[in-house]
Scaffold this active site. Structure first.
Site, mmCIF file in Angstrom:
data_model
loop_
_atom_site.group_PDB
_atom_site.id
_atom_site.type_symbol
_atom_site.label_atom_id
_atom_site.label_comp_id
_atom_site.label_asym_id
_atom_site.label_seq_id
_atom_site.Cartn_x
_atom_site.Cartn_y
_atom_site.Cartn_z
ATOM 1 N N CYS A 50 88.097 54.012 42.316
ATOM 2 C CA CYS A 50 88.363 52.894 43.290
ATOM 3 C C CYS A 50 87.100 51.781 42.722
ATOM 4 C CB CYS A 50 87.890 53.125 44.497
ATOM 5 S SG CYS A 50 86.328 54.334 44.737
ATOM 6 N N ASN A 51 86.103 52.181 41.987
ATOM 7 C CA ASN A 51 85.180 51.101 41.486
ATOM 8 C C ASN A 51 85.274 50.583 40.285
ATOM 9 O OD1 ASN A 51 83.714 51.312 43.983
ATOM 10 N ND2 ASN A 51 82.333 53.073 43.262
ATOM 11 N N GLU A 114 75.524 59.489 42.651
ATOM 12 C CA GLU A 114 76.633 60.482 43.325
ATOM 13 C C GLU A 114 77.685 61.137 42.373
ATOM 14 O OE1 GLU A 114 80.294 59.516 43.362
ATOM 15 O OE2 GLU A 114 80.179 57.772 42.180
ATOM 16 N N GLN A 120 85.736 62.513 37.773
ATOM 17 C CA GLN A 120 86.650 61.375 37.353
ATOM 18 C C GLN A 120 86.735 61.172 35.894
ATOM 19 O OE1 GLN A 120 84.886 58.658 40.065
ATOM 20 N NE2 GLN A 120 86.534 58.609 41.651
ATOM 21 N N GLY A 189 81.223 66.994 71.413
ATOM 22 C CA GLY A 189 82.108 65.704 71.163
ATOM 23 C C GLY A 189 82.802 65.860 69.845
ATOM 24 N N GLY A 191 83.774 63.332 67.773
ATOM 25 C CA GLY A 191 83.723 62.003 66.943
ATOM 26 C C GLY A 191 83.837 62.212 65.446
ATOM 27 N N MET A 193 82.046 60.784 63.086
ATOM 28 C CA MET A 193 80.821 61.237 62.034
ATOM 29 C C MET A 193 80.511 62.732 62.268
ATOM 30 S SD MET A 193 79.456 58.676 60.434
ATOM 31 C CE MET A 193 77.642 59.074 60.633
#
Lengths: 452, 273
Positions: A50-51, A114, A120, A189, A191, A193
């Site tokens: 993607c980069n 990362e 990859q 919750g 959510g 995140m």
């Protein structure tokens, strides 16, 4: 033969252009076959993430190879030349090697350090190998880049500082609890995140997960995805007693967990520690609860602060890593140049030996030297002549092999003595003749070591 | 045999240099992550321990008991401390404790050099002399265990503070999780406390049997205080579920009091000459 990089990345091209140029997995092999059909391209591989979209090449004619890549992009991706030129970079020689090593070591990444890029690149090498586009030179270069990446990870702390909010939360758990596998995690919750953070914990081995939410259906859905169980929000006090780590991200306008409730819970669960990660805005947990013993409370600001410090630390470590890469580029470049003169020296020696031995044998026949000791003495004489004649040129070739004028000297030697250039992969090819040293890891070895 | 008196001071300085170098390596390891530095730190501590063992062996060959005086007791404490540290570093991967153990070993060794060497004089019957040596050995074992527990507790408090203030320091990524530190601290106290208790009992018996004219001294009272601190700590952990942070704080206080006992004990003998 020289190494090259032709492509574009997030640094030079916007996402709109990158996504148009990106190659899907099934498109890689045809593109590489097409590129390798060009006479100027000896070896090639394609890294499409993607980069970045980059071709790594080995070529004798860099400008023609560059042109071949441009044409491939225009033909297959229908991108105008001026549009492509705005973002395309072409690096050759040491610059290309440095770029390849930096990319694999994750120094040219959007989030420096990362780990994803290593996988990859490995995948890209494997795909290029499958279609026969990677030979000994590029293969060797990529194996070296994996070894460098590993060196960077072990000798610097670049990968030790979590680089996302969710991984910071997991890192905090690792600073408090000895074993994440036995960690009891309560998600309050449902959510996004919170789900992301728990997914990180699950990846670290956590299996005891409970989800508490106002909507039981959503709790059940998230619990199913995470492999945990759903519980009612009305049993929150009980669940807080059970859990070691709580990740809270409800949309409640008022704090859901107040200090009084936590004080009561902490008394019940004494002396077990409790980690509370409150990623809700407005906050779910009363900040006054921080003072309670055995309780560690982190809100979004705390996590952001930790994240900023981690990213800064990564950048600091990247400087150390850059020095490692710099040294490795120099080493690999010098090794390549040395390897270039090895077959030349062999050829030179073979030619001289053939001439001198042939003449010595002719002289022996004319002088009728039939005795064994006479033939041995003559052989010794012939070898001594070859050694003395070749001593200076061999030393000069070795000495200048790593220097800038090494290549012209090798070319001049070939022309002076009429020695042919060995074809890639043939016995005269240095990389074909010289197998990988035992201590240098192969792709498979790097993979295995990482798993271990 | 004649070489022994010459070799002993050399071995002492070699040990001192090795412990100093090991402390420097552990400090360097704090600044830069390197497997080689970890291995080097352990190896140099190990070499120091070996040098100290050889020095003690040379003493024995010379016909002297290593526990004949205060200096000998301090030597033994240092040896036990470094040996326990190395075992802990290998088993728990907590080399960072060397930051405290290294300098402490240096201080103990230097104190042993400064402490007066008692002339070999009979202390009554043979069993009484033996009781004295048992007492000194137990004290050395207890102090070594408390010192290591103190280092672990200090690491716990620093890590806890870093987490609470959200300010990771240099130790943050060099220290095991809080739960591991707590477990290790508990184990060290579980070993150290009974040994120290036996040391106190044997010490009381020894003083009573010697019919010492001075009676109870300040160091005896502080030693009793140390025992009380650790006793309260252990009982509170078992019964009331004392928090790990408070336990770490009490351990550091207990260790500081242990150092005080040593200081008073050695200081009094140095003043007395």
């Amino acid at each position: 033969m020289t190494f090259g990089v032709v492509g574009l990345s997030f640094r030079t091209a916007p996402l709109q252009l990158r996504e148009r140029l990106a190659f899907a997995a099934e498109e890689v092999a045809p593109a590489l076959r097409e590129l390798c059909a060009e006479p100027s391209v000896a070896e090639a591989m394609l890294l499409s993430t993607c980069n970045r979209v980059e071709f790594y090449l080995v070529s004798e004619a860099p400008s023609r190879a560059e042109q071949a890549v441009r044409e491939l992009f225009s033909r297959q991706r229908r991108v105008a030349a001026d549009e492509l030129d705005a973002g395309l970079y072409c690096l050759w020689g040491s610059e290309a090697l440095s770029h390849i090593f930096r990319v694999t070591a994750s120094l040219d990444a959007m989030v420096v350090g990362e780990a994803q890029i290593m996988g990859q690149v490995k995948q890209a090498v494997a795909r290029a190998r499958e279609c026969g586009a990677v030979g000994s030179r590029l293969g060797r270069c990529m194996e070296r880049s994996f070894a460098i990446s590993k060196r960077v990870r072990t000798e610097t702390e670049i990968a030790r500082h979590p680089a996302s909010i969710s991984s910071v939360a997991v890192d905090l758990a690792g600073r408090i609890f000895a074993d994440l596998v036995d960690l009891k995690v309560l998600v309050v919750g449902a959510g996004e995140m919170a789900e992301l953070a728990v997914t990180h914990l699950v990846a670290q081995g956590a299996t005891r997960i409970r989800v508490a939410n106002r909507s039981v259906e959503r709790a059940q859905e998230l619990a199913r995805r995470l492999g945990g169980e759903a519980v009612g929000l009305e049993t929150l006090a009980q669940q807080l007693e059970w859990a070691d780590m709580v990740i809270s991200s409800t949309g409640s306008p008022q704090p859901l967990i107040d200090r009084q409730l936590l004080a009561q819970v902490m008394r019940q669960r004494r002396p077990r520690s409790l980690l509370l990660v409150d990623i809700a805005v407005p906050r779910d947990v009363d900040p006054k609860a921080r003072s309670l013993p055995n309780l560690y409370l982190f809100d979004v600001d705390d996590l952001e602060q930790a994240l900023a410090a981690n990213l800064q630390a990564r950048r600091r470590e990247a400087k150390v890593a850059e020095r490692i890469v710099e040294g490795e580029v120099e080493g690999f470049d010098s090794w390549l140049r040395h390897q270039d003169v090895v077959p030349l020296i062999k050829q030179l020696r073979a030619q001289f030996t053939a001439v001198v031995i042939g003449e010595a044998q002719r002289a022996a026949r004319q002088l009728q030297l039939d005795r064994e000791d006479q033939r041995v003495a003559l052989d010794r004489l012939a070898n001594a002549i070859v050694n003395k004649l070749l001593h200076s040129p061999t030393s000069a070739l070795k000495q200048y092999a790593g220097a800038a004028n090494g290549v012209p000297l090798a070319t001049a030697t070939r022309q002076l003595f009429g020695l042919p250039e060995p074809a890639l992969g043939e016995p005269g090819d240095p990389l074909a003749a010289d197998p990988l040293p035992a201590e240098e890891p192969t792709v498979a070895a790097v993979d295995r070591e990482e798993r271990e | 045999m004649r070489l022994v008196p010459t070799l002993m001071p050399i071995m002492f300085y070699v040990t001192l240099a090795l412990y100093g170098a090991a402390s420097a390596i552990v400090l360097l390891r704090l600044l830069r992550r390197s497997r080689a530095l970890t291995v080097a730190g352990r190896a140099v501590f190990g070499a120091g321990l070996l040098a100290q063992t050889l020095a003690t062996g040379a003493l024995c060959l010379h016909g002297l008991h290593p526990l004949r005086d205060v200096a000998g007791a301090l030597h033994l404490t240092t040896w036990l401390l470094v040996a326990a540290y190395l075992a802990t570093a290998l088993a728990w991967r907590i080399d960072v404790l060397g930051l405290l153990v290294g300098p402490l070993a240096l201080v103990l060794l230097l104190s042993s050099r400064l402490a007066p060497r008692a002339p070999p004089r009979p202390l009554g019957p043979h069993w009484l002399a033996l009781l004295g040596k048992v007492h000194l050995t137990l004290v050395a074992g207890g102090v070594a265990a408390f010192a290591l527990a103190g280092a672990v507790a200090a690491a716990y408090l620093l890590q806890d503070r870093a987490l609470r203030r959200n300010r990771p320091g240099a130790l943050y990524r060099r220290t095991p999780p809080l739960a591991t530190l707590d477990r290790l601290g508990r184990r060290l106290l579980a070993i150290g406390f009974p040994v120290f208790t036996m040391a106190l009992v044997s010490g009381v018996l020894w003083v009573v049997q010697l019919r010492a004219p001075h009676g109870l001294r300040l160091e005896h009272l502080v030693a009793g205080g140390v025992w009380l601190v650790f006793a309260v700590l252990l009982v509170a952990r078992w019964t009331t579920g004392l928090s790990a942070r408070r336990a770490a704080l009490l351990t550091v206080i207990g260790f500081a009091a242990t150092v005080l006992v040593l200081l008073i004990y050695v200081g009094r003998r140095m003043v007395a000459g």
